[in-house]
Design an enzyme around this catalytic site. Structure first.
Site, mmCIF file in Angstrom:
data_model
loop_
_atom_site.group_PDB
_atom_site.id
_atom_site.type_symbol
_atom_site.label_atom_id
_atom_site.label_comp_id
_atom_site.label_asym_id
_atom_site.label_seq_id
_atom_site.Cartn_x
_atom_site.Cartn_y
_atom_site.Cartn_z
ATOM 1 N N GLY A 1 0.789 -1.213 0.000
ATOM 2 C CA GLY A 1 0.000 0.000 0.000
ATOM 3 C C GLY A 1 0.827 1.272 0.000
ATOM 4 O O GLY A 1 2.029 1.264 0.291
ATOM 5 N N ASP B 1 4.652 7.815 -11.719
ATOM 6 C CA ASP B 1 4.125 7.637 -13.078
ATOM 7 C C ASP B 1 3.331 8.849 -13.549
ATOM 8 O O ASP B 1 2.401 8.724 -14.337
ATOM 9 C CB ASP B 1 3.253 6.377 -13.146
ATOM 10 C CG ASP B 1 2.000 6.472 -12.273
ATOM 11 O OD1 ASP B 1 1.890 7.440 -11.480
ATOM 12 O OD2 ASP B 1 1.125 5.584 -12.383
ATOM 13 N N GLU C 1 -14.004 7.819 -2.263
ATOM 14 C CA GLU C 1 -13.847 7.064 -3.499
ATOM 15 C C GLU C 1 -15.156 7.036 -4.272
ATOM 16 O O GLU C 1 -16.256 7.100 -3.684
ATOM 17 C CB GLU C 1 -13.373 5.641 -3.202
ATOM 18 C CG GLU C 1 -11.990 5.565 -2.582
ATOM 19 C CD GLU C 1 -10.937 6.229 -3.446
ATOM 20 O OE1 GLU C 1 -10.980 6.073 -4.688
ATOM 21 O OE2 GLU C 1 -10.073 6.925 -2.883
ATOM 22 N N LYS D 1 31.304 9.682 -41.073
ATOM 23 C CA LYS D 1 31.513 9.121 -39.740
ATOM 24 C C LYS D 1 32.911 9.490 -39.271
ATOM 25 O O LYS D 1 33.883 9.302 -39.997
ATOM 26 C CB LYS D 1 31.331 7.599 -39.777
ATOM 27 C CG LYS D 1 31.337 6.912 -38.405
ATOM 28 C CD LYS D 1 32.699 6.472 -37.973
ATOM 29 C CE LYS D 1 33.271 5.402 -38.877
ATOM 30 N NZ LYS D 1 34.624 4.968 -38.414
ATOM 31 N N HIS E 1 27.893 14.592 -53.531
ATOM 32 C CA HIS E 1 27.051 13.527 -54.083
ATOM 33 C C HIS E 1 27.568 12.129 -53.741
ATOM 34 O O HIS E 1 28.758 11.843 -53.878
ATOM 35 C CB HIS E 1 26.986 13.587 -55.624
ATOM 36 C CG HIS E 1 26.893 14.956 -56.201
ATOM 37 N ND1 HIS E 1 25.748 15.699 -56.191
ATOM 38 C CD2 HIS E 1 27.832 15.718 -56.816
ATOM 39 C CE1 HIS E 1 25.965 16.857 -56.782
ATOM 40 N NE2 HIS E 1 27.227 16.904 -57.166
ATOM 41 N N TYR F 1 30.961 8.246 -49.308
ATOM 42 C CA TYR F 1 31.160 7.864 -47.914
ATOM 43 C C TYR F 1 32.487 8.438 -47.447
ATOM 44 O O TYR F 1 33.537 8.171 -48.041
ATOM 45 C CB TYR F 1 31.162 6.348 -47.735
ATOM 46 C CG TYR F 1 31.592 5.940 -46.334
ATOM 47 C CD1 TYR F 1 30.760 6.207 -45.242
ATOM 48 C CD2 TYR F 1 32.814 5.320 -46.105
ATOM 49 C CE1 TYR F 1 31.146 5.867 -43.955
ATOM 50 C CE2 TYR F 1 33.203 4.974 -44.822
ATOM 51 C CZ TYR F 1 32.373 5.252 -43.751
ATOM 52 O OH TYR F 1 32.762 4.921 -42.475
ATOM 53 N N ASN G 1 38.286 2.976 -45.135
ATOM 54 C CA ASN G 1 38.941 3.128 -43.844
ATOM 55 C C ASN G 1 39.157 1.835 -43.080
ATOM 56 O O ASN G 1 39.825 1.831 -42.045
ATOM 57 C CB ASN G 1 38.120 4.085 -42.963
ATOM 58 C CG ASN G 1 36.682 3.604 -42.772
ATOM 59 O OD1 ASN G 1 36.144 2.866 -43.595
ATOM 60 N ND2 ASN G 1 36.050 4.040 -41.701
ATOM 61 N N SER H 1 35.632 12.183 -59.571
ATOM 62 C CA SER H 1 34.539 11.272 -59.276
ATOM 63 C C SER H 1 35.035 9.827 -59.248
ATOM 64 O O SER H 1 36.026 9.475 -59.885
ATOM 65 C CB SER H 1 33.434 11.415 -60.327
ATOM 66 O OG SER H 1 32.871 12.710 -60.277
ATOM 67 N N ALA I 1 39.526 11.203 -62.063
ATOM 68 C CA ALA I 1 38.330 10.372 -61.919
ATOM 69 C C ALA I 1 38.686 8.906 -62.074
ATOM 70 O O ALA I 1 39.541 8.528 -62.872
ATOM 71 C CB ALA I 1 37.299 10.776 -62.963
#
Length: 463
Positions: A65, A91, A144, A340, A352, A355, A375, A394, A412
């Site tokens: 309780g 809550d 209640e 990254k 364009h 990575y 890498n 490119s 390229a």
């Protein structure tokens, strides 16, 4: 909740339910902050240690309780305590520090032994009704719903389950709480009657917004609370000078910050410690986590995690910035580019289909389309350095570790495996060789052979 996750650890707007409650309670600057844990206490305790190491925990071995839970909390503090004890539910993520401050101030100003936080709701069905003394306004009972008379059921003021107590009187009253009820539990609400019978005043503080006291018991209520809290956060941002084009499709965490004249376009999620600088535009359809966007930058249809985007930089559409990305002033990360652990210098462009991983690129360089910074050798990651004012062609592969010096060019289609001195042109591709008549010999009768034959006749001026 029908979940392996304890209810109070479910998240909305960047915090757990209990985390929101702790943030509100913390605004009272309490001398002690105790969380009573029971079910799944190992998970809850670990979470509390992560978000606020100063919080103390009290273990309720048996869930006997609400009164028993509060008694366990007081025992963690050595029993009776001087001053005001505020009890909140774990809550209720919409509860605000301002409302708790109002509760504590009402409790002090009125000289109450206990003050209950109440709210007037449109539909009180199922809730405990607040019954007041008509002359003094003091609370005489909490009835209640199932026990209420028709007149009492017409009352729309309900009990929130949040209280402020005199600490000494609370400890004494908890010793007198009985368990002769249908649940065989110690009810905290019984303390109000005990104190009133002893001649002490029981008062109430009414919450300004009844939605603040809403508890979460299922996923539907979790979603409703998330919507309300999100609207609250966006309203605060807009009143602070941020343009949110479509609040209905924009979601933010409580830890997100903005500067004036930032613009957030539809379909955008801003998560964690993300910060949007002055005049920056984010979206549409972008998800930024723990990302800092500089003043005047533009981020379009982008996913970003832990990136730092410089002032006036341009990102997207359809870019993916992974942790460790650092973009300089006026730099550009274009369409279908992934980065990254990459530092991109001022004015440098990766426009364009590329990575860039584990790399440092200097200022005002241009990386050609379809370039890959190679890498990983299967065991370890290696670093690539491209200098300032470089122009790479490119379809280049930069096989790390490798360095391209300042002002250098790469042709390229090159696979760069050796360092390129400053100001040099690197060409790393095989010689082209044309084998005449190959299609006619190897693919006779094919569409390609017929097209080649027709082109040959046309070149010779034949019909």
């Amino acid at each position: 909740m029908k979940s392996a996750t304890p209810k109070v650890l479910h998240q909305i707007c960047g915090r757990s339910l209990v985390g929101h409650v702790l943030a509100a309670a913390g605004e009272l600057d309490p001398a002690n902050l105790v969380v009573v844990v029971g079910h799944a206490r190992e998970q809850v305790t670990a979470h509390l240690a992560e978000i606020d190491p100063s919080v103390r925990t009290a273990v309720q071995e048996r869930q006997n309780g609400t009164g028993h839970a509060v008694r366990m909390g007081l025992e963690e503090l050595g029993g009776a305590v001087d001053g005001t004890v505020v009890v909140v539910c774990g809550d209720t993520p919409l509860l605000t520090g301002d409302t708790l401050k109002q509760l504590a101030e009402t409790h002090r100003a009125d000289g109450n032994a206990v003050t209950v936080l109440t709210a007037e709701v449109p539909d009180a069905t199922g809730y405990g009704r607040i019954v007041r003394d008509g002359a003094t306004g003091a609370v005489t009972a909490i009835v209640e719903h199932k026990d209420a008379t028709d007149a009492q059921r017409a009352v729309r003021e309900i009990n929130s389950g949040v209280f402020a107590f005199d600490g000494q009187l609370l400890a004494d009253a908890l010793k007198k709480v009985r368990t002769d009820n249908s649940q065989g539990e110690e009810y905290l609400t019984d303390v109000l009657g005990i104190l009133r019978e002893a001649g002490h005043r029981v008062g109430a503080s009414v919450a300004g917004d009844h939605r603040e006291i809403a508890g979460i018991n299922n996923r539907v209520q979790l979603a409703e609370a998330r919507r309300i809290l999100n609207d609250r956060l966006l309203t605060r941002a807009m009143l602070g000078g941020v343009t949110v084009v479509d609040p209905a499709t924009t979601w933010v965490d409580v830890t997100v910050t903005f500067e004036q004249d930032a613009v957030v376009h539809p379909g955008t999620q801003l998560i964690g410690s993300t910060h949007i600088g002055e005049g920056a535009e984010v979206g549409p359809n972008s998800r930024l986590k723990d990302t800092r966007v500089g003043a005047g930058a533009r981020v379009d249809n982008t996913v970003s995690d832990g990136a730092r985007i410089g002032a006036q930089a341009s990102v997207g559409p359809y870019a993916y910035l992974r942790p460790g990305t650092r973009l300089g002033l006026k730099s550009k990360i274009g369409t279908y580019v992934e980065t990254k652990n990459a530092s991109i210098g001022e004015g440098t462009k990766v426009p364009h289909l590329s990575y860039v991983g584990d790399a440092t690129i200097g200022e005002y360089s241009n990386i050609g389309a379809a370039s890959v910074f190679v890498n990983y050798d299967g065991e370890s990651k290696h670093h690539t350095t491209v200098g300032s004012h470089c122009k790479t062609g490119s379809d280049n592969m930069f096989v790390a570790p490798v360095t391209v010096g300042d002002g250098a060019y790469t042709a390229a289609g090159s696979v760069i495996t050796k360092d390129v001195p400053p100001g040099s042109l690197a060409v790393a591709r095989g010689q082209q060789r044309n084998i005449e008549g190959w299609v006619a010999r190897k693919r006779p009768g094919s569409a390609a052979a017929k097209a080649a034959e027709a082109a040959s006749r046309q070149g010779k001026g034949e019909d």
